[in-house]
Write a protein that holds these residues in place. Structure first.
Motif, PDB file in Angstrom:
ATOM      1  N   GLU A 236      46.243  41.519  83.609  1.00  0.00           N
ATOM      2  CA  GLU A 236      44.974  40.909  83.207  1.00  0.00           C
ATOM      3  C   GLU A 236      43.831  41.374  84.114  1.00  0.00           C
ATOM      4  O   GLU A 236      42.748  41.710  83.644  1.00  0.00           O
ATOM      5  CB  GLU A 236      45.142  39.379  83.250  1.00  0.00           C
ATOM      6  N   ILE A 237      44.106  41.413  85.431  1.00  0.00           N
ATOM      7  CA  ILE A 237      43.085  41.888  86.370  1.00  0.00           C
ATOM      8  C   ILE A 237      42.725  43.333  86.063  1.00  0.00           C
ATOM      9  O   ILE A 237      41.555  43.718  86.075  1.00  0.00           O
ATOM     10  CB  ILE A 237      43.589  41.772  87.823  1.00  0.00           C
ATOM     11  N   ASP A 238      43.749  44.103  85.760  1.00  0.00           N
ATOM     12  CA  ASP A 238      43.519  45.512  85.459  1.00  0.00           C
ATOM     13  C   ASP A 238      42.692  45.667  84.187  1.00  0.00           C
ATOM     14  O   ASP A 238      41.842  46.551  84.095  1.00  0.00           O
ATOM     15  CB  ASP A 238      44.860  46.230  85.321  1.00  0.00           C
ATOM     16  N   ALA A 239      42.912  44.813  83.206  1.00  0.00           N
ATOM     17  CA  ALA A 239      42.148  44.870  81.961  1.00  0.00           C
ATOM     18  C   ALA A 239      40.675  44.568  82.250  1.00  0.00           C
ATOM     19  O   ALA A 239      39.779  45.239  81.726  1.00  0.00           O
ATOM     20  CB  ALA A 239      42.714  43.883  80.957  1.00  0.00           C
ATOM     21  N   ARG A 240      40.447  43.578  83.102  1.00  0.00           N
ATOM     22  CA  ARG A 240      39.061  43.248  83.452  1.00  0.00           C
ATOM     23  C   ARG A 240      38.420  44.396  84.221  1.00  0.00           C
ATOM     24  O   ARG A 240      37.247  44.691  84.079  1.00  0.00           O
ATOM     25  CB  ARG A 240      39.024  41.962  84.289  1.00  0.00           C
ATOM     26  N   ARG A 241      39.230  45.027  85.059  1.00  0.00           N
ATOM     27  CA  ARG A 241      38.750  46.168  85.837  1.00  0.00           C
ATOM     28  C   ARG A 241      38.272  47.290  84.908  1.00  0.00           C
ATOM     29  O   ARG A 241      37.176  47.826  85.053  1.00  0.00           O
ATOM     30  CB  ARG A 241      39.882  46.691  86.722  1.00  0.00           C
ATOM     31  N   ARG A 242      39.097  47.591  83.910  1.00  0.00           N
ATOM     32  CA  ARG A 242      38.745  48.681  83.010  1.00  0.00           C
ATOM     33  C   ARG A 242      37.524  48.333  82.172  1.00  0.00           C
ATOM     34  O   ARG A 242      36.698  49.189  81.854  1.00  0.00           O
ATOM     35  CB  ARG A 242      39.941  49.024  82.122  1.00  0.00           C
ATOM     36  N   ASP A 243      37.409  47.072  81.858  1.00  0.00           N
ATOM     37  CA  ASP A 243      36.268  46.602  81.101  1.00  0.00           C
ATOM     38  C   ASP A 243      34.976  46.816  81.889  1.00  0.00           C
ATOM     39  O   ASP A 243      34.001  47.388  81.391  1.00  0.00           O
ATOM     40  CB  ASP A 243      36.475  45.106  80.798  1.00  0.00           C
ATOM     41  N   ALA A 244      34.990  46.394  83.153  1.00  0.00           N
ATOM     42  CA  ALA A 244      33.812  46.542  84.007  1.00  0.00           C
ATOM     43  C   ALA A 244      33.499  48.020  84.222  1.00  0.00           C
ATOM     44  O   ALA A 244      32.333  48.439  84.231  1.00  0.00           O
ATOM     45  CB  ALA A 244      34.058  45.856  85.347  1.00  0.00           C
TER      46      ALA A 244
ATOM     47  N   GLY B 288      30.187  46.740  91.394  1.00  0.00           N
ATOM     48  CA  GLY B 288      30.713  45.796  92.371  1.00  0.00           C
ATOM     49  C   GLY B 288      31.935  45.090  91.823  1.00  0.00           C
ATOM     50  O   GLY B 288      32.972  44.988  92.486  1.00  0.00           O
ATOM     51  N   LYS B 289      31.823  44.635  90.585  1.00  0.00           N
ATOM     52  CA  LYS B 289      32.924  43.922  89.948  1.00  0.00           C
ATOM     53  C   LYS B 289      34.143  44.844  89.826  1.00  0.00           C
ATOM     54  O   LYS B 289      35.248  44.489  90.215  1.00  0.00           O
ATOM     55  CB  LYS B 289      32.480  43.469  88.549  1.00  0.00           C
ATOM     56  N   ALA B 290      33.893  46.054  89.314  1.00  0.00           N
ATOM     57  CA  ALA B 290      34.996  46.999  89.115  1.00  0.00           C
ATOM     58  C   ALA B 290      35.657  47.337  90.448  1.00  0.00           C
ATOM     59  O   ALA B 290      36.881  47.438  90.536  1.00  0.00           O
ATOM     60  CB  ALA B 290      34.485  48.261  88.432  1.00  0.00           C
ATOM     61  N   GLY B 291      34.848  47.498  91.475  1.00  0.00           N
ATOM     62  CA  GLY B 291      35.372  47.832  92.795  1.00  0.00           C
ATOM     63  C   GLY B 291      36.271  46.741  93.342  1.00  0.00           C
ATOM     64  O   GLY B 291      37.366  47.008  93.829  1.00  0.00           O
ATOM     65  N   ASP B 292      35.795  45.503  93.236  1.00  0.00           N
ATOM     66  CA  ASP B 292      36.597  44.365  93.704  1.00  0.00           C
ATOM     67  C   ASP B 292      37.927  44.299  92.974  1.00  0.00           C
ATOM     68  O   ASP B 292      38.983  44.119  93.582  1.00  0.00           O
ATOM     69  CB  ASP B 292      35.849  43.047  93.446  1.00  0.00           C
ATOM     70  N   LEU B 293      37.844  44.437  91.652  1.00  0.00           N
ATOM     71  CA  LEU B 293      39.058  44.328  90.841  1.00  0.00           C
ATOM     72  C   LEU B 293      40.025  45.462  91.159  1.00  0.00           C
ATOM     73  O   LEU B 293      41.232  45.256  91.233  1.00  0.00           O
ATOM     74  CB  LEU B 293      38.697  44.318  89.356  1.00  0.00           C
ATOM     75  N   GLU B 294      39.475  46.644  91.375  1.00  0.00           N
ATOM     76  CA  GLU B 294      40.334  47.780  91.681  1.00  0.00           C
ATOM     77  C   GLU B 294      41.047  47.571  93.016  1.00  0.00           C
ATOM     78  O   GLU B 294      42.228  47.876  93.155  1.00  0.00           O
ATOM     79  CB  GLU B 294      39.521  49.073  91.711  1.00  0.00           C
ATOM     80  N   ALA B 295      40.297  47.055  93.997  1.00  0.00           N
ATOM     81  CA  ALA B 295      40.900  46.777  95.301  1.00  0.00           C
ATOM     82  C   ALA B 295      42.023  45.751  95.157  1.00  0.00           C
ATOM     83  O   ALA B 295      43.076  45.866  95.797  1.00  0.00           O
ATOM     84  CB  ALA B 295      39.843  46.284  96.276  1.00  0.00           C
ATOM     85  N   GLN B 296      41.789  44.768  94.292  1.00  0.00           N
ATOM     86  CA  GLN B 296      42.825  43.760  94.049  1.00  0.00           C
ATOM     87  C   GLN B 296      44.076  44.390  93.456  1.00  0.00           C
ATOM     88  O   GLN B 296      45.191  44.103  93.870  1.00  0.00           O
ATOM     89  CB  GLN B 296      42.302  42.721  93.057  1.00  0.00           C
TER      90      GLN B 296
END
Length: 426
Positions: A34-42, A89-97
């Motif tokens: 799910e986090i990865d999906a949000r990451r790709r979205d951002a 910023g959002k994508a970066g945070d999610l990617e780090a996660q």
RNA sequence: GGAGAGGUGGCCGAGCGGUUGAAGGCGCACGCUUGGAAAGCGUGUGUAGGCUUAUACCCUACCGAGGGUUCGAAUCCCUCCCUCUCCGCCA
């Protein structure tokens, strides 16, 4: 590191396979998809915005060249920039996660790794040789080593602390002979190229092979520099090819490296406190291979054979054990341990551990290969195994070749390395 | 540790604020040419991510790393890392 695509597409299978290591191992996967999906979205949003921004900026350039006013466009780009920053910023945070989660998930056990939760369920694969015929009460290596003046643990404790040893006189020579003998065998007979790497390594190297971020407490770390002492030569040697693309025709790449190894042994209090079985500092010859994925399990069998060749030449009785899923190391998909017979303990003790890491380390360390006829570069499979741990081999030689009068018979292949010495006696 | 120089694609090497993922050369691959080869000519030749049935297209990022300035950065500024030269120290 596992492939996020694999987790995305075959999540259920990954869950099941990971949990063979123990219940709950796959828990970290739960939110990952799910986090990865949000990451790709951002990321997608940000990329669309950047594309627009690029086009507009080029327009600005054109207008300015023609001496026209571009204020309106410039303002628009500024507006887009604000949105882009937010998405980035959002994508970066999610990617780090995603990355930090992935770094803490162990490798998937191979199908051929036996089921089991702990050491007791490891499967014996084969035995070689026979227990030595000792018709007296065998002494342990510490008694032998101290009475023959080969080992001095008391003074080592004074100099450094517990779990350190001083090898002395013929003891030091024997240790050196063992290392030399192993290196010569692996390089001259088994086709490995020798490497003598640094024993201090940086953080990236330890992430590459899987010791960090999860097992920092097992490592010795320098206070004033961002360097760690290696727990095994696997670290510098595997990372030798970090961020590289190897030519297909060079595979398999095989290295043998002798180094000191350093382990804090946190959490092993009370284990093997007698003697030199478990030390903070020990000598080891390590074998490392980089191979094509389709060959890695065959290469693992060969690696085990190469490690075994040392024990066979020395005529030391041992067995080969296939580690069960629950006993498997973090980065390994499959592991064979070589366990040598120790008369004083009346048991087999680990002297080598040979593993196939599949693409797990290769993905962390970005080690790939590319075939001559183009195509995409692919991750290699990495393997390593002790060939062998010198300190424990020293123990095995002392204990297995001890004689009733307390002397040690030197196995023939080692004699040339000790000036023809046949027996160590007081 | 001090002083200076520098880090651009597989390699060499330009670029020093605007269609530059990046001139030119070398190398490499394929094709033409040739009895064969060389030379010559032509074409192609990075990585990662996103999208996708697709290793097709398209999009984004990457010129040591990370920040900043700007509508726009390989190009300007800051911090860090690494390499080289000289000095110091040292095995």
């Amino acid at each position: 590191m596992l492939d996020i695509k694999l987790i995305r597409e075959q999540g259920e299978r990954v869950h099941t396979q990971l949990n063979r290591r123990g219940p709950g191992t796959s828990k970290a996967l739960d939110q990952l998809v799910e986090i990865d999906a949000r990451r790709r979205d951002a990321l997608n949003k940000s990329q669309t915005l950047k594309n627009k921004k690029k086009t507009l900026s080029a327009e600005v350039g054109k207008l300015k060249k023609q001496g026209q006013n571009a204020d309106a466009l410039m303002a628009e780009v500024k507006q887009i920039n604000a949105e882009t920053d937010e998405c980035d910023g959002k994508a970066g945070d999610l990617e780090a996660q995603v990355r930090s989660t992935l770094l803490n998930i162990p490798n998937i056990p191979s199908d051929s790794t036996p089921e089991g939760t702990d050491e007791s369920q490891n499967r014996e694969v084969r035995k070689w040789g026979e227990k030595p015929a000792i018709d007296f009460t065998p002494k342990n290596h510490l008694e032998l080593g101290e009475s023959l003046g080969l080992l001095d643990l008391k003074r080592a404790a004074k100099i450094s602390g517990s779990r350190f040893a001083v090898f002395k006189g013929q003891g030091a020579a024997l240790l050196r002979a063992l290392v030399q003998f192993m290196l010569n065998t692996q390089t001259r007979e088994n086709g490995y190229e020798e490497l003598y790497p640094p024993v201090l390594v940086n953080e990236d190297s330890l992430i590459g092979t899987g010791q960090l971020p999860k097992f920092e407490e097992d490592l010795f770390k320098l206070r004033d520099d961002k360097l760690y002492l290696i727990p095994t030569a696997e670290v510098p040697v595997t990372n030798y090819h970090r961020d590289e693309i190897l030519p297909e025709e060079s595979l398999p790449v095989k290295y043998a490296a002798y180094t000191l190894c350093f382990r804090r042994e946190a959490g092993s209090y009370g284990k093997d406190t007698q003697g030199i079985i478990r030390q903070h500092q020990f000598d080891k010859v390590e074998l490392v291979k980089f191979v094509k994925p389709e060959h890695s399990y065959d290469e693992l069998e060969k690696l085990v054979t190469d490690a075994e060749s040392i024990l066979q030449k020395l005529k030391l009785h041992y067995r080969v054990v296939s580690l069960c899923a629950g006993d498997l190391g973090f980065s390994a998909a499959k592991t064979y341990d070589l366990e040598v017979w120790l008369p004083s303990q009346n048991t087999y003790r680990e002297i080598s551990s040979c593993s196939n890491f599949t693409d797990y380390q290769a993905r962390r360390a970005m080690i790939r290969y590319k075939s001559k006829d183009g195509g995409k570069s692919e991750l290699v499979h990495t393997l390593n195994g002790s060939g062998l741990a010198a300190g424990r081999l020293f123990v095995a030689v002392l204990e297995n070749f001890q004689q009733a009068d307390g002397s040690i018979r030197i196995p023939e292949p080692l004699q040339p390395y000790l000036g023809g010495l046949e027996v160590i006696s007081s």
